[in-house]
Design a protein around this motif. Sequence first.
Motif, mmCIF file in Angstrom:
data_model
loop_
_atom_site.group_PDB
_atom_site.id
_atom_site.type_symbol
_atom_site.label_atom_id
_atom_site.label_comp_id
_atom_site.label_asym_id
_atom_site.label_seq_id
_atom_site.Cartn_x
_atom_site.Cartn_y
_atom_site.Cartn_z
ATOM 1 N N SER A 134 5.849 -6.664 -4.819
ATOM 2 C CA SER A 134 5.935 -6.353 -3.853
ATOM 3 C C SER A 134 6.926 -5.949 -2.958
ATOM 4 O O SER A 134 7.514 -4.885 -1.689
ATOM 5 C CB SER A 134 4.514 -6.343 -2.637
ATOM 6 O OG SER A 134 5.138 -7.706 -2.604
ATOM 7 N N ARG A 139 5.104 -2.954 -0.061
ATOM 8 C CA ARG A 139 3.298 -3.092 -0.243
ATOM 9 C C ARG A 139 2.724 -2.099 0.024
ATOM 10 O O ARG A 139 1.514 -2.515 -0.854
ATOM 11 C CB ARG A 139 3.268 -4.002 1.632
ATOM 12 C CG ARG A 139 4.481 -4.985 1.518
ATOM 13 C CD ARG A 139 4.913 -5.972 1.405
ATOM 14 N NE ARG A 139 5.428 -6.680 1.989
ATOM 15 C CZ ARG A 139 6.606 -7.643 1.185
ATOM 16 N NH1 ARG A 139 6.407 -7.740 0.115
ATOM 17 N NH2 ARG A 139 7.104 -8.986 2.378
ATOM 18 N N VAL A 142 2.161 -1.143 -4.135
ATOM 19 C CA VAL A 142 1.182 -1.941 -4.622
ATOM 20 C C VAL A 142 -0.531 -2.844 -4.382
ATOM 21 O O VAL A 142 -1.136 -2.591 -5.065
ATOM 22 C CB VAL A 142 2.295 -3.742 -5.083
ATOM 23 C CG1 VAL A 142 1.568 -4.657 -5.203
ATOM 24 C CG2 VAL A 142 3.561 -3.605 -4.926
ATOM 25 N N MET A 183 -2.319 -9.498 -1.840
ATOM 26 C CA MET A 183 -0.976 -8.115 -1.213
ATOM 27 C C MET A 183 -1.902 -8.311 0.652
ATOM 28 O O MET A 183 -1.382 -7.805 1.431
ATOM 29 C CB MET A 183 -1.719 -7.227 -1.468
ATOM 30 C CG MET A 183 -0.362 -6.825 -3.147
ATOM 31 S SD MET A 183 0.804 -7.292 -3.052
ATOM 32 C CE MET A 183 1.702 -5.722 -1.643
#
Length: 578
Positions: A134, A139, A142, A183
């Motif tokens: 990431s 961000r 991903v 994440m």
Amino acid sequence: MATEASLKKQDNVPTTSSSSISIPHHDSKQKYELDGEDTVCNEKPDVASPSDADVDVDPAAPPPMFYKPPPRQFFQIMTALALGVFLASLDQIIVSTSIPAITKEYNSLNDISWLGTAYMMTSTALQPLYGKVSDIFGRKSVMLFANFMFLIGSAISGWATSMAMLIIGRAVAGIGAGGLMAMVFIILSDMLDMRERGKYMGGLGAIFSLSSVIGPLMGGAFTDHVTWRWSFWINLPLGAISVVFIWFNLDLPTPKGSFSDKIKRIDFYGSILLLITVTMILLALSWGGSKYPWNSATIIGLLCAGIVSAVIFILVEWKIPAEPIIPVHLFKVRNIWSTYGSLFFGGGAFFGILFYIPIYFQVIKQESATVGGLETVPFVFGIVITSISSGIWILKKGTYVLFPAMGNFLVITGSALCLLFVEGTPRVATIFILLVCGLGIGLTLQPSTLAVQAACKPKYMATVTAMVQFMRSLGSVFGIAIVGSVFNNKLESTLHDRFPGDESILRVTQDYGYIMNYGELERSTIYATFVRALHFAFYCCVAFSSLALVSSFFIQHKELKTNANQAGKKVELPVEMV
């Protein structure tokens, strides 16, 4: 060369990227060094890095460290993140109550353990990789990849025409689930400063715990009233909502560079070695004591291969890649190793309690699986209370260091009180004991994440945050394996001792309803045997939580960085972004 427009855009870039270089601020006159006074993670002293350079910053208008979107946009992003946590944790356990129906349809009893093992292996092994990837690809990209992989795996599982196809689907879904769990907290940390993010992490932690309890209830309801396939199909509409909200609302900067250049930055050697290590160890822990004896050549060979691979992985990460997925030098930081140790052992205690408390209600109290699951509501309620309240405390006071120790102490107390569980224990006592356990677990969730984030430079934020989820997941796997082995060995050996001439007595360990075939006196003996075995399982939980408490004593307080308290200070700017 960055344009004037792109430079203006960079004024609002959060400083959470993987590596730092010098970026000129177009109105700046005064220079600031990159290494902040309150950061303790340093690069290897003998290696020159871009972060050694000075950077120009205007103290009157420093770039913000965190970027919180407008309220409506933020609400939709938080909804997507909450759905990600809910689905990833739900899918881990929802299939447990569908196993009898799946076994009957495919007639593949010998392969049924792979439904959990395949998901667990891919989701756990890939979590550390998501943090570094990431940083390289951004961000949003991903997070969307993780969502899509999870949905593809769920679709394959739901429409599976064979056991092999179902297992493949579970493995693919695990690839996405590992990314979702990692994440969600990385994105949250990009948007919110360290004091504000505590209350939101507490809410997400409560969702994780809630889904762990309602998963078996939902799986049982789908299996009984529609089809077991809905245990996987339910992910599709909810996951689609998450994808849409992320696609249209998440607007974090994306690192510059061509796709080929970004691919070259990935630590493939470390990724492959980590995957091999985790796979070998998880297979040994999953099969040991069930499919194979612990002293069998298969289990010993897997454990030895996993240990050797782990040693090679550490050496490779230490010496070879320029951007390792797990920088070894981070573990020199006191808050890193102490927090990860607390998370690892705490995860073992958490899942040990979560998995074996329902057995008490189903066997000893003779309740259905649904009612037995509902009996754990006080446990979840306690987690929700302290997860949210500790987050509010952190927001108001900015302190967090005592929470992990307090939480682990309560878990020790609750686990020890579980030793009071007998056939005639009143309900009010079970409610109180489970509430104590839940209160303790809730205090350890988000403060642990903040402890590692506050101790490191912004460029390591994604890496250490992904490792939080990895260590907790790995600890839960070890905990379930060890507690399960102790419980099963004690139960089977005691049943053999008390029923020496009964060749079918072990059937009661698989089919609790079979206990009713025995007379009242024999049933009482069987119940006493289950209680004794459960007590040994809770002894393990006490041991795990005690080790977690010892680790948490070494956690130090570090200032929680906010846009306000970092204004005008030495800052670390991110890589040039578009």
